[in-house]
Scaffold this active site. Structure first.
Site, PDB file in Angstrom:
ATOM      1  N   GLY A  48       0.969  -1.192   0.040  1.00 42.01           N
ATOM      2  CA  GLY A  48      -0.087   0.020  -0.050  1.00 42.01           C
ATOM      3  C   GLY A  48       0.807   1.342  -0.138  1.00 42.01           C
ATOM      4  O   GLY A  48       1.916   1.066  -0.311  1.00 42.01           O
ATOM      5  N   ASN A  49       0.281   2.373   0.371  1.00 40.54           N
ATOM      6  CA  ASN A  49       1.234   3.784   0.453  1.00 40.54           C
ATOM      7  C   ASN A  49       0.328   4.593   1.524  1.00 40.54           C
ATOM      8  O   ASN A  49      -0.590   4.290   2.111  1.00 40.54           O
ATOM      9  CB  ASN A  49       1.231   4.258  -0.968  1.00 40.54           C
ATOM     10  CG  ASN A  49      -0.279   4.913  -1.473  1.00 40.54           C
ATOM     11  OD1 ASN A  49      -1.118   5.292  -1.094  1.00 40.54           O
ATOM     12  ND2 ASN A  49      -0.427   3.993  -2.720  1.00 40.54           N
ATOM     13  N   TYR A  50       1.250   5.369   1.649  1.00 37.01           N
ATOM     14  CA  TYR A  50       0.682   6.402   2.934  1.00 37.01           C
ATOM     15  C   TYR A  50      -0.601   7.661   2.433  1.00 37.01           C
ATOM     16  O   TYR A  50      -0.994   8.187   3.354  1.00 37.01           O
ATOM     17  CB  TYR A  50       1.717   7.344   3.359  1.00 37.01           C
ATOM     18  CG  TYR A  50       2.873   6.507   3.893  1.00 37.01           C
ATOM     19  CD1 TYR A  50       2.825   5.795   5.005  1.00 37.01           C
ATOM     20  CD2 TYR A  50       4.313   6.536   3.334  1.00 37.01           C
ATOM     21  CE1 TYR A  50       3.880   5.122   5.771  1.00 37.01           C
ATOM     22  CE2 TYR A  50       5.201   6.009   4.014  1.00 37.01           C
ATOM     23  CZ  TYR A  50       5.064   5.177   4.846  1.00 37.01           C
ATOM     24  OH  TYR A  50       5.996   4.431   5.536  1.00 37.01           O
TER      25      TYR A  50
END
Ligand code: CTP
Length: 695
Positions: free
Chosen positions: A209-211
């Site tokens: 995923g990412n932030y």
């Protein structure tokens, strides 16, 4: 007096900041609002009802029943009466009750019955404000579409310093004004927004995923909804509530799911803003069972995800607007330009991770908007303000797209003019000259391209140029008057609304049969074509003012230029100051800064009022009623301007139709009061509205 006639319910709760409510009531009343105060029992410990009833000029309400006679204080009626409700100060307790529907006092019951927009100005100690419970309740209120007026940072009653101090009354009033006069540029448009990260499954318990938090995309979706758009929000996994009731939310998890949703929805939309941080790759294989630790190194093979932006760029029709984001860490502008071209976007919003306060997790952002023609840098702002900048950019492009790329374009023919020559006063003279003049004028007006824009069938203006010939002699000299009338079609109906009507008198020109009618802007020596060009630009200008806020400036300025340059033509009507209703003053007044309220009215009245009535008759009429305050403002700014009067004249039948059968009694009275003040000579028409109020 920007809040003239607005009905405001002000709810006051038990906080030390309640003393500021007195100032708030005063400011609201000063702006022309009617204020009904409701107090919770606890608030009376901080400020007396007597102060507030004196300032508001109405008895303060607090109990469900009047103690004296047992009369019921109807929260339901208040909910219908108000144009807005403000809760200021709002304590943590009242915010909690509002979020959960705990209706144990008149303030909360009124809130639950409220049909109008609600503004909440919290006031409390910094730790109370920061507590997850308060924050969650505020999020819940936001998701109901309520407007939270964020508290300021400063010294608090506890002598601690931090965020929790109720916003100053002036700022609260400003919020209200901003809301009532907010741009509603996206009414009738459908906008797709993607937001948040995507999660790409590795096994049942792990993902890539990412932030991204989704905050920027959600702020854009909210702003679009505030501006009247129907919004489809495709959201990746985020922990944010839907920020506006008019948003349809589609939750997805993976890039492929987001791709499927976005490509299916885009064709029915007018625009898409792609804010999602989509994972570029996903694991080629997703394990069914949890992957066990075995060796020291392990490799996950990834495969590319579909590029949503690029696919929509391929799907995009000419009248759709597509916007993307670029989050870059180096070579920012070059990378953004490359993405703009590669994905066929109309504009791209660049944020650089090098800028402090930009990017993921924070509540602020600093962006540069880049399109094919250039770039515009913006200051560091809250994400809500950045969203407003982006949406205003988007709405401008949408207007252009709408005009430039209509699906079934009609070539030229923006005016569809009918020319009539009434020659009854000069019978027996050279009738051939009249016939030829009528034909040549029809051709001149309809064949010349007055704008680069093209009009779709249902958007075309119609206009009439009726010449009444008063005098003619064989050398070709004419004296006449001219009645110009133009209408634009109303969206979703067969009705045409007059946008300009004017009777011009004492016109002189010469014309010999088969003279070539021509017009160039720097050569005005033919008074006839200068006159026609003048009215052609006025009509197009008024039409475009009715389509976008002051959208007709380009054409109205051309008309003003003609009037300025024709001062030496020697014919009456071109010169300033000769009478106060000649054609020069009509345009000169309209383009004067003091008359901006009238130009804004032309837009709101037609686009947000009439054009929306086919789906919401009452809502549309309400907008029109609000427009009357703009008319009054224009009148007060420049009482002698003839154009304000003229507007009430050519709209009078429409006003009578709008109000004689529908509309509340007080609404009708308000409208009649304003119209009678501006144009007492049309009292017959206004009387019709007035009388219908008693039916
Ligand atoms: N985007 C998208 N679908 C993808 C990847 C990106 O719709 N699979 C959109 C994003 O929402 C954003 C824009 O494309 O509006 C640019 O995203 P970004 O990740 O910066 O672009 P990439 O093409 O993935 O380029 P990079 O090589 O920098 O990752």
């Amino acid at each position: 007096m920007q809040l003239q006639g607005k009905k405001i319910v002000l709810g006051i709760t038990g906080s030390i900041a309640a003393y500021k409510a007195a100032m708030l009531v005063r400011l609201l009343v000063k702006e022309g609002a009617e204020v009904q105060v409701i107090m919770t029992p606890a608030s009376k410990e901080f400020i007396t009802p007597l102060t507030l009833s004196t300032l508001s000029g109405r008895p303060v309400l607090s109990e469900f029943f009047q103690n004296a006679d047992g009369a019921w204080n109807s929260h339901v009626e208040l909910g219908l009466w108000a144009d807005a409700m403000i809760v200021a100060p709002a304590t943590a307790s009242t915010i909690g009750k509002m979020a959960c529907g705990i209706a144990d006092n008149l303030l909360v019951t009124t809130y639950l019955s409220m049909k109008a927009p609600v503004f909440v100005a919290p006031a409390m100690d910094l730790d109370m404000f920061a507590h997850p419970s308060t924050q969650r309740n505020l999020e819940v209120l936001r998701s109901y579409g309520n407007h939270i007026i964020e508290p300021a940072v400063g010294e608090l009653a506890s002598h601690l310093s931090g965020k929790g101090r109720m916003e100053e009354p002036q700022a609260i009033v400003q919020h209200l004004k901003d809301f009532f006069f907010a741009d509603k540029n996206l009414v009738g448009h459908k906008v797709l927004v993607t937001a948040g990260p995507t999660y790409e499954k590795i096994d049942p318990v792990r993902f890539i995923g990412n932030y991204s938090t989704g905050k920027m995309g959600f702020a854009i979706a909210r702003e679009c909804a505030e501006q009247g758009a129907e919004v489809l929000l495709v959201a990746g996994p985020v922990s944010l509530p839907t920020p506006h009731p008019a948003i349809k939310r589609i939750d997805v998890e993976t890039a492929v799911q987001m791709y499927e949703a976005a490509t299916e929805l885009f064709p029915e939309c007018d625009a898409a803003v792609l804010c999602a941080a989509v994972a570029d790759y996903r694991p080629t294989v997703q394990a069914d069972e949890k992957i066990k630790r075995t060796e020291d190194n392990m490799t996950i093979t990834l495969q590319a995800n579909p590029d949503i932006a690029a696919t929509l760029g391929l799907q995009k029709r000419d009248n759709q607007v597509l916007a993307g984001f670029a989050l870059e860490t180096n070579n920012e502008k070059a990378n953004a330009h490359a993405k703009l071209a590669k994905k066929n976007l109309d504009f791209i919003v660049l944020n650089s991770l090098k800028d402090k306060g930009a990017g993921f997790s924070v509540d602020t952002n600093k962006v540069t908007i880049i399109d094919r023609d250039g770039e515009q840098e913006y200051a560091l702002k809250s994400k809500a303000d950045v969203a407003r900048d982006i949406v205003s950019y988007l709405s401008r492009l949408l207007i252009v797209a709408l005009f430039l790329f209509m699906p079934s374009q009609i070539s030229a023919q923006e005016l569809n003019a009918t020319v009539t020559l009434n020659t009854s006063k000069v019978q027996g003279t050279n009738t051939e000259a009249f016939d030829v003049l009528r034909e040549s004028l029809t051709e001149f007006i309809n064949n010349r391209k007055w704008t680069e824009y093209t009009y779709e069938e249902h958007e075309r203006i119609t206009c009439n140029f009726t010449f009444i010939v008063d005098g003619y002699s064989d050398d070709g000299s004419f004296t006449c008057s001219l009645m110009v009338q133009a209408s634009r079609p109303v969206f979703g109906s067969t009705y045409n609304s007059t946008i300009f009507k004017y009777e011009d008198q004492g016109i002189k020109f010469t014309y010999q049969p088969y003279d070539r009618l021509d017009f160039t802007e720097d050569n005005l020596d033919n008074n006839l074509t200068a006159l026609i060009a003048f009215y052609a630009y006025i009509i197009i200008g008024f039409d475009m003012d009715s389509m976008g806020e002051m959208g007709g400036s380009e054409f109205l300025n051309k008309a003003l230029n003609i009037a300025n340059n024709a001062q030496n033509l020697g014919d009456s009507g071109w010169r300033a100051g000769s009478t106060n209703n000649n054609r020069y003053t009509v345009i000169d007044d309209y383009m004067n800064g003091a008359m901006e309220p009238l130009r804004l009215l032309v837009y709101r009245y037609h686009r947000l009022g009439l054009d929306t009535m086919f789906k919401d008759a009452e809502g549309g009429r309400k907008v029109i009623t609000e427009c009357m305050n703009l008319l009054k403002e224009a009148y007060e700014n420049r009482p002698l301007a003839y154009i304000t009067k003229l507007f009430t004249e050519f709209k009078q039948d429409e006003f009578v139709n709008l109000y004689s059968y529908e509309g509340g009694e007080s609404e009708k009275r308000e409208v009649v009061k304003i119209l009678s003040e501006i144009n007492p000579s049309q009292s017959d028409a206004w009387d019709k509205i007035e009388k219908s109020a008693f039916k």
